[in-house]
Design a protein around this motif. Structure first.
Motif, PDB file in Angstrom:
ATOM      1  N   SER A  49      45.673  35.889  30.733  1.00  0.00           N
ATOM      2  CA  SER A  49      46.362  36.901  31.352  1.00  0.00           C
ATOM      3  C   SER A  49      45.564  37.657  32.408  1.00  0.00           C
ATOM      4  O   SER A  49      44.314  37.754  32.410  1.00  0.00           O
ATOM      5  CB  SER A  49      46.937  37.917  30.467  1.00  0.00           C
ATOM      6  OG  SER A  49      47.847  37.066  29.414  1.00  0.00           O
ATOM      7  N   SER A  50      46.351  38.309  33.228  1.00  0.00           N
ATOM      8  CA  SER A  50      45.511  39.228  34.314  1.00  0.00           C
ATOM      9  C   SER A  50      45.134  40.274  33.652  1.00  0.00           C
ATOM     10  O   SER A  50      45.580  40.902  32.791  1.00  0.00           O
ATOM     11  CB  SER A  50      46.769  39.375  35.436  1.00  0.00           C
ATOM     12  OG  SER A  50      46.273  40.584  36.282  1.00  0.00           O
ATOM     13  N   SER A  51      43.972  40.749  34.268  1.00  0.00           N
ATOM     14  CA  SER A  51      43.096  41.994  33.701  1.00  0.00           C
ATOM     15  C   SER A  51      43.751  43.226  34.579  1.00  0.00           C
ATOM     16  O   SER A  51      44.443  42.660  35.589  1.00  0.00           O
ATOM     17  CB  SER A  51      41.886  41.725  33.577  1.00  0.00           C
ATOM     18  OG  SER A  51      41.385  41.745  35.184  1.00  0.00           O
ATOM     19  N   PRO A  52      43.777  44.159  34.074  1.00  0.00           N
ATOM     20  CA  PRO A  52      44.241  45.337  34.883  1.00  0.00           C
ATOM     21  C   PRO A  52      43.482  45.487  36.076  1.00  0.00           C
ATOM     22  O   PRO A  52      42.476  45.066  36.410  1.00  0.00           O
ATOM     23  CB  PRO A  52      44.039  46.748  33.815  1.00  0.00           C
ATOM     24  CG  PRO A  52      43.812  46.000  32.345  1.00  0.00           C
ATOM     25  CD  PRO A  52      43.094  44.641  32.545  1.00  0.00           C
TER      26      PRO A  52
ATOM     27  N   PRO B  37      39.016  48.284  36.495  1.00  0.00           N
ATOM     28  CA  PRO B  37      38.225  47.215  35.857  1.00  0.00           C
ATOM     29  C   PRO B  37      37.178  47.925  34.991  1.00  0.00           C
ATOM     30  O   PRO B  37      36.817  49.160  35.021  1.00  0.00           O
ATOM     31  CB  PRO B  37      37.575  47.010  37.104  1.00  0.00           C
ATOM     32  CG  PRO B  37      37.611  48.234  38.306  1.00  0.00           C
ATOM     33  CD  PRO B  37      38.757  48.739  37.934  1.00  0.00           C
TER      34      PRO B  37
ATOM     35  N   THR C  75      39.899  45.855  40.507  1.00  0.00           N
ATOM     36  CA  THR C  75      39.909  44.533  40.281  1.00  0.00           C
ATOM     37  C   THR C  75      40.279  43.910  41.477  1.00  0.00           C
ATOM     38  O   THR C  75      41.073  44.103  41.997  1.00  0.00           O
ATOM     39  CB  THR C  75      40.657  43.866  39.250  1.00  0.00           C
ATOM     40  OG1 THR C  75      40.555  44.769  38.025  1.00  0.00           O
ATOM     41  CG2 THR C  75      40.688  42.467  39.056  1.00  0.00           C
TER      42      THR C  75
ATOM     43  N   GLN D 201      37.029  39.310  35.821  1.00  0.00           N
ATOM     44  CA  GLN D 201      37.245  39.400  34.395  1.00  0.00           C
ATOM     45  C   GLN D 201      36.227  38.323  33.634  1.00  0.00           C
ATOM     46  O   GLN D 201      35.718  38.482  32.722  1.00  0.00           O
ATOM     47  CB  GLN D 201      38.608  39.307  33.933  1.00  0.00           C
ATOM     48  CG  GLN D 201      39.123  37.974  34.055  1.00  0.00           C
ATOM     49  CD  GLN D 201      40.553  38.005  33.282  1.00  0.00           C
ATOM     50  OE1 GLN D 201      40.413  38.350  32.150  1.00  0.00           O
ATOM     51  NE2 GLN D 201      41.597  37.540  34.080  1.00  0.00           N
TER      52      GLN D 201
ATOM     53  N   SER E 133      44.284  31.324  35.679  1.00  0.00           N
ATOM     54  CA  SER E 133      44.936  32.856  35.807  1.00  0.00           C
ATOM     55  C   SER E 133      45.722  33.044  37.126  1.00  0.00           C
ATOM     56  O   SER E 133      45.469  32.472  38.340  1.00  0.00           O
ATOM     57  CB  SER E 133      44.179  34.087  35.510  1.00  0.00           C
ATOM     58  OG  SER E 133      42.974  34.241  36.777  1.00  0.00           O
TER      59      SER E 133
ATOM     60  N   GLN F 162      45.840  36.633  38.875  1.00  0.00           N
ATOM     61  CA  GLN F 162      45.167  37.943  38.804  1.00  0.00           C
ATOM     62  C   GLN F 162      45.801  39.048  39.706  1.00  0.00           C
ATOM     63  O   GLN F 162      46.033  38.692  40.920  1.00  0.00           O
ATOM     64  CB  GLN F 162      43.792  37.680  39.038  1.00  0.00           C
ATOM     65  CG  GLN F 162      42.833  39.072  39.018  1.00  0.00           C
ATOM     66  CD  GLN F 162      43.082  39.788  37.688  1.00  0.00           C
ATOM     67  OE1 GLN F 162      42.737  39.142  36.471  1.00  0.00           O
ATOM     68  NE2 GLN F 162      43.614  40.976  37.726  1.00  0.00           N
TER      69      GLN F 162
ATOM     70  N   ASP G 247      48.419  50.785  35.669  1.00  0.00           N
ATOM     71  CA  ASP G 247      47.421  50.028  35.123  1.00  0.00           C
ATOM     72  C   ASP G 247      46.201  51.422  34.639  1.00  0.00           C
ATOM     73  O   ASP G 247      45.187  51.327  34.340  1.00  0.00           O
ATOM     74  CB  ASP G 247      46.538  49.047  35.891  1.00  0.00           C
ATOM     75  CG  ASP G 247      47.159  47.749  35.784  1.00  0.00           C
ATOM     76  OD1 ASP G 247      47.883  47.650  34.631  1.00  0.00           O
ATOM     77  OD2 ASP G 247      46.758  46.760  36.336  1.00  0.00           O
TER      78      ASP G 247
END
Length: 837
Positions: free
Chosen positions: A23-26, A29, A37, A43, A61, A63, A277
Motif C-alpha cells: 500500500s501507499s505510505s502517507p 514521511p 513522500t 518507503q 505499489s 504511491q 495524512d
C-alpha cells in the motif's frame, strides 16, 4: 482506459510476476530529512541502504507523492505546463537483490506494448552513455532501432541517493507525441533505475553485492497517453474537478485560458491528500509549504472572480472522485474540508485584503520594475509573503528588485538591532585562558564536577563564568538551564541560569570574592531544580507518545518549553481537543508513570535510530551519532535533554490548559510532581470554598451555579423593565429651554447610564440639543449629549462635551451627533449649558 483500471492493471501485472503489492505510505514521511513522500522508493529506502532485510524480494505499489519545496519543487510550474503537478501518483515495481536489468526492461516493455497496447513505434528509450548492457537489451532483445535509443550523460541517466551510498545508471522510456522539438515531443513516461554501485567517500564506485531495481511511472502521464489528451489535466483524474470549477465560477475551461482551473484542481488534490495524512498549514517547515500551496490556489481562484472560500468545496469533488481508491480521504473528509475552509477564511481576513494594494502597485510600476523599497513595504507593512509578491509580479510581467528588497530588509534589521540592543547580551570578558577551546558538558549522570575557570566577565549587572567542563545543563531543546553554585578557593559564584553561546557553556549569576584564570573550582548543580526539570522533560516525551497514540500518527512536535515541573507542548492537530480526549491523554500519561518504566539513554547512528522508530524533529539538524531516549516500549525520541531514570520519578501529570497556537497547531500546558500536587490542592480549596459560599456539596456546585445564574438573569430582566418604566417617567421631568434660538433639553436624572440613554431616546427630536447627567451612585457625573440631525451643520456634540468639562472638570469624547463623558461638579450645570450651547 480509465485511471482506476490503469492502476489495477499495473498492480495485477506485477502481482502475477511474484511481486508483493504494498500500500501507499502517507505523504508525511517517517524520514525527517524529507519534506514529503516524493517517490515510490521512499518507503523502501532502508532496504536499498541495507539497513533492514526486506520481507519480500519483489514489490509493487501505487504511491501518493507530493513535490513542492526542497530539492523536488514543481510548484511554480504547475498550471503553466501540460505535465507538472504538486500531488501525483507514482506506479512502481521494485527488486531487492532479485531480478535486475533484463527483467525490469522486458517487463516494462511487455506491460506498455502488450497490456496497455501502446504502439511500439511510438516509444523511445534513453540509457546512460556507459551502460552497454542496457543498450544491448533494448537493441537486441526488445528490438528498438538504434536511432530511437538515446545515449545520455550522468546528469540525465545516472541516479544517486546522495553523495555516498547506492547509485546506478537509469533508463527512461519516452513516448513520441509526434510534434514539437525533441524536448517537447518526447514525453518521459517510465524511469528504470538500476542500483548496481556504491559511491564511496573518495568518489569511486564499487559494485554492490546485491543489485536492486527501482522504477517509477507517473499515473497522470500514462493516463494522458492512454486517453489521448493534450495534457494530463484533460484526463479523468482532473476533468471532474475542472468541470466543477467551471460550474461554480461560471468560467469555461480551455487549455489556453485554463491556468487558474489547472492550479485550483492540482493544488486542491495536494491539500486533500496532505491534510488527510496529517500535514496541516503552518508558518514553518512542511506546514508552510502547504499554506503556500493553498494561498497560490486561492490567488488563481481570484482570477476567476472568486471572493469567498471555494477550495473546500472543490475538495468535495476530489474526495468523491478518489475516495474509493484512497478511503482515508473519505474517512477524514470533514476534517479536511474544515481545515481548508478555516485557512481560506484566515487568508481572506489577512492577506486577502492586501492583494488589491499589491495589484495597484504592480499596475502602476514604471519600466516594468517593482522597486525594492515598495516591495519591502508590501512585505513588512501589509504582510504579503515574498513568494506571493513574486507570483503576482510574474502574472503582470513585472520584475521585482529583490536586491533592493534585501537592502531594505537589512536596514530594518539594523533598526531592530538598535532598538533591541539591551537584548543582545554579549559578554564582556575580563579574561580568557589561552588554552581554552570550548566547554564540555558532563552533567547527564552527575551533578557535581571539578574543573578550572576558562573565561570570566560581565553582562550588564550579571557576572558570567565559563569552565573547561561543567555539569550544568545549558538551555536547549526547549529545556531551561540549570542553577546551582560554583566554588573556588576564595570565591563563590551563585549560578542563576546556564546558556550556550557558540562553543561556550556560560553560567550567569552573582559573585562573592575574586576570580582568576585557571582557578580550580567545584561546580554543583541544584539537585532539586534539576530533578524538577527532568521530571517535566520525560513527561513531555510521554505526552508526545500519548497524543500520537490517541489522536493519530499525524501528531508531530512543533515546539516545547520544559521548565521546573511545568511544560508546554505544541503539536500538529487540526482542531481543539475534546474534554474526553484530554482526560484520555492525561490518564494514559499517568498510567505510564505508575508503570515506573525504565528510561534508557543510548548513543547510536542516526539512520539506525530512525530505523528503530525513534522520532526526530524535522527542523532539527542531527549528527551521525545521536542520543536516543527510550521509555519502555512506549516512547523513543532523539533528545539531548535531561531525564528521570524511571517514569515513577515524575509523580503525577496534570493538564492545565489546551489552546490554539495557529491554524493546525495546538498547545497543551501541564504540571508534574510537586507543582501538580499543589495545583490539585489549590483546586480542592477552591471547590471547598465554593461549597461554603453556595451552601451545597461539591457534586451539586454546577447545578447550584446554574440556578443562581438563572435567578440573576431573571432579576436583570426585571430591573430592565423597571428602568424602561423609569425612563418614561423621568423623560417627562426633563427641562426644556431656548438658548440662542435652539431648543435645549437638560436634566439630572437618578438613573445609571444605560437607563439615562433610554431617557434621551424618549425626548429626542431632530431640532433639539439633549444634555443629561446621572446622579445615580453607580454612574454619578456621567454625561450624555445628543444633537438633533437638523442642528449638526452648526453644532458638534464633541465640542459641547469639551466646553462643559473645561468648566466643570472631567473628560469625554464623541462625534458630531453624540458624545459622552463624566463631569466632576454639578453646580451651575444649567448656566454652564446656556453658556456653551
Amino acid at each position: 482506459m480509465k485511471s482506476k483500471e490503469i492502476r489495477e492493471v499495473f498492480l495485477e501485472f506485477f502481482k502475477e510476476r511474484g511481486h508483493t503489492i504494498v500500500s501507499s505510505s502517507p505523504l508525511l514521511p517517517p524520514d525527517p530529512t524529507l519534506l514529503f513522500t516524493n517517490a515510490g522508493m521512499n518507503q523502501f529506502k532502508p532496504y536499498f541502504l541495507g539497513e533492514e532485510d526486506p520481507p519480500f524480494k519483489r514489490a509493487a505499489s501505487v504511491q501518493k507523492c507530493l513535490r513542492a519545496g526542497g530539492k523536488h519543487n514543481d510548484l511554480d510550474n504547475v498550471g503553466f505546463t501540460r505535465r507538472h503537478h504538486t500531488f501525483f501518483e507514482m506506479l512502481g515495481n521494485f527488486s531487492f537483490g532479485d531480478y535486475f536489468k533484463r527483467k525490469a526492461i522486458m517487463w516494462a516493455w511487455e506491460l506498455l506494448t502488450k497490456v496497455y497496447k501502446l504502439p511500439p513505434e511510438k516509444l523511445w528509450v534513453s540509457v546512460y552513455e556507459e551502460d552497454e548492457e542496457a543498450y544491448d537489451i533494448w537493441k537486441d532483445e526488445v528490438g528498438i532501432p538504434p536511432d530511437r535509443i538515446l545515449r545520455l550523460g550522468a546528469k540525465d541517466n545516472f541516479w544517486e541517493m546522495g553523495d555516498v551510498g547506492p547509485c546506478g545508471p537509469s533508463s527512461e522510456i519516452l513516448y513520441d507525441l509526434g510534434s514539437g522539438d525533441e524536448d517537447e515531443r518526447l514525453l518521459e513516461l517510465w524511469n528504470l533505475v538500476f542500483m548496481q554501485y556504491n559511491r564511496r567517500a573518495d568518489g569511486n564506485l564499487e559494485p554492490l553485492p546485491k543489485k536492486n531495481i527501482d522504477t517509477g511511472m507517473g499515473l497522470e502521464r500514462l493516463a494522458s497517453v492512454l486517453q489521448g489528451t493534450y495534457s494530463n489535466f484533460e484526463t479523468d483524474l482532473f476533468m471532474p474537478i475542472i468541470n466543477f470549477i467551471e460550474d461554480i465560477t461560471g468560467v469555461k475551461y480551455t487549455y489556453e485560458t485554463g491556468a487558474p482551473h489547472r492550479v485550483i484542481a492540482d493544488h486542491t488534490r495536494a491539500l486533500v491528500f496532505a491534510i488527510s495524512d496529517g500535514i496541516y498549514p503552518a508558518n514553518f517547515g512542511r506546514g508552510y509549504v502547504l499554506r503556500r500551496i493553498l494561498r497560490r490556489a486561492y490567488r488563481f481562484a481570484q482570477k476567476l472572480n472568486i471572493a469567498e472560500p471555494i477550495l473546500y468545496r472543490v475538495a468535495d469533488i476530489v474526495i468523491e472522485t478518489m475516495g474509493d481508491v484512497y478511503p482515508e480521504i473519505k474517512e477524514n473528509a470533514e476534517m479536511v474540508k474544515k481545515t481548508i475552509k478555516n485557512e481560506e477564511e484566515r487568508f481572506l481576513q489577512t492577506l486577502g485584503r492586501s492583494i488589491p494594494i499589491l495589484m495597484e502597485k504592480l499596475e502602476s510600476t514604471k519600466d516594468g520594475i517593482l522597486k525594492g523599497e515598495e516591495t519591502f513595504v508590501l512585505y513588512d507593512t501589509y504582510g504579503i509573503p515574498q513568494d506571493m509578491i513574486d507570483d503576482w509580479a510574474t502574472t503582470y510581467g513585472v520584475k521585482v528588485d529583490w536586491e533592493g528588497f534585501r537592502k531594505e530588509m537589512e536596514k530594518a534589521r539594523e533598526r531592530s538591532r538598535e532598538r533591541a540592543k539591551f537584548k543582545l547580551l554579549i559578554p564582556q570578558w575580563s579574561f580568557i585562558s589561552e588554552d581554552y577551546t570550548g566547554s564540555k558538558f558532563v552533567g547527564y549522570h552527575k551533578l557535581e564536577a571539578k574543573s578550572k575557570v576558562a573565561k570570566f566577565g560581565k553582562i550588564e549587572d550579571k557576572y558570567v563564568l565559563v569552565c573547561y567542563e561543567t555539569p550544568f545543563y545549558p538551555e536547549g531543546g526547549g529545556q531551561i538551564g540549570d542553577v546551582g553554585e560554583i566554588m573556588g578557593k576564595n570565591w563563590r559564584f551563585k549560578v542563576e541560569d546556564t546558556k550556550r553561546i557558540g562553543s561556550d557553556i556560560v553560567h550567569y549569576g552573582n559573585l562573592q570574592g575574586n576570580i582568576n584564570p585557571q582557578d580550580e573550582c567545584v561546580l554543583k548543580v541544584s539537585k532539586i531544580d534539576r530533578d524538577a526539570a527532568r521530571r517535566a522533560h520525560t513527561a513531555t516525551h510521554l505526552l508526545h507518545a500519548s497524543l500520537r497514540s490517541i489522536l493519530g500518527q499525524h501528531v508531530r512536535q512543533q515546539g516545547s518549553l520544559v521548565e521546573r515541573e511545568r511544560l508546554r507542548f505544541d503539536f500538529s492537530h487540526p482542531k481543539a481537543l475534546t474534554d474526553e480526549e484530554l482526560k484520555e491523554i492525561e490518564n494514559l500519561v499517568n498510567e505510564k508513570i505508575r508503570e515506573n518504566m525504565e528510561v534508557i539513554e543510548e548513543y547510536k547512528p542516526y539512520r539506525e535510530a530512525l530505523k528503530e522508530g525513534a522520532i526526530a524533529i524535522f527542523e532539527e539538524k542531527y549528527g551521525e551519532i545521536v542520543r536516543v531516549i527510550t521509555v519502555g516500549d512506549f516512547s523513543k525520541e532523539l533528545c539531548g535533554g535531561t531525564h528521570v531514570y524511571r517514569t515513577g520519578d515524575i509523580g503525577v501529570f496534570i493538564i492545565t490548559k489546551e489552546e490554539s497556537v495557529s491554524a493546525g497547531t495546538r498547545r497543551i500546558e501541564a504540571l508534574v510532581g510537586n507543582r501538580a500536587l499543589r495545583y490539585i490542592q489549590e483546586q480542592r480549596d477552591i471547590v471547598h470554598h465554593s461549597c461554603e459560599i453556595l451552601r451545597t456539596s461539591a457534586n451539586d456546585i454546577p447545578k447550584m451555579l446554574l440556578k443562581r445564574l438563572n435567578e440573576i438573569k431573571e432579576l436583570k430582566s426585571e430591573i430592565q423593565t423597571l428602568y424602561e418604566n423609569l425612563a418614561n417617567l423621568y423623560a417627562k421631568s426633563v427641562e426644556t429651554f431656548e438658548s440662542d434660538g435652539k431648543r435645549v433639553r437638560i436634566g439630572i436624572v437618578p438613573l445609571p447610564k444605560d437607563a439615562l440613554r433610554k431617557v434621551a431616546d424618549r425626548v429626542y427630536d431632530s431640532k433639539s440639543v439633549i444634555i443629561l447627567t446621572s446622579s445615580h451612585a453607580k454612574d454619578r457625573g456621567f454625561v450624555h449629549i445628543r444633537i438633533g440631525k437638523d442642528l449638526t451643520h452648526e453644532l458638534s456634540a464633541r465640542d459641547i462635551m469639551k466646553r462643559i468639562v473645561d468648566k466643570l472638570g472631567g473628560g469625554g469624547g464623541g462625534g458630531k451627533e453624540k458624545a459622552e463623558g463624566k463631569i466632576m461638579r454639578f453646580e451651575n450645570l444649567r448656566s454652564v449649558v446656556k453658556e456653551v450651547v
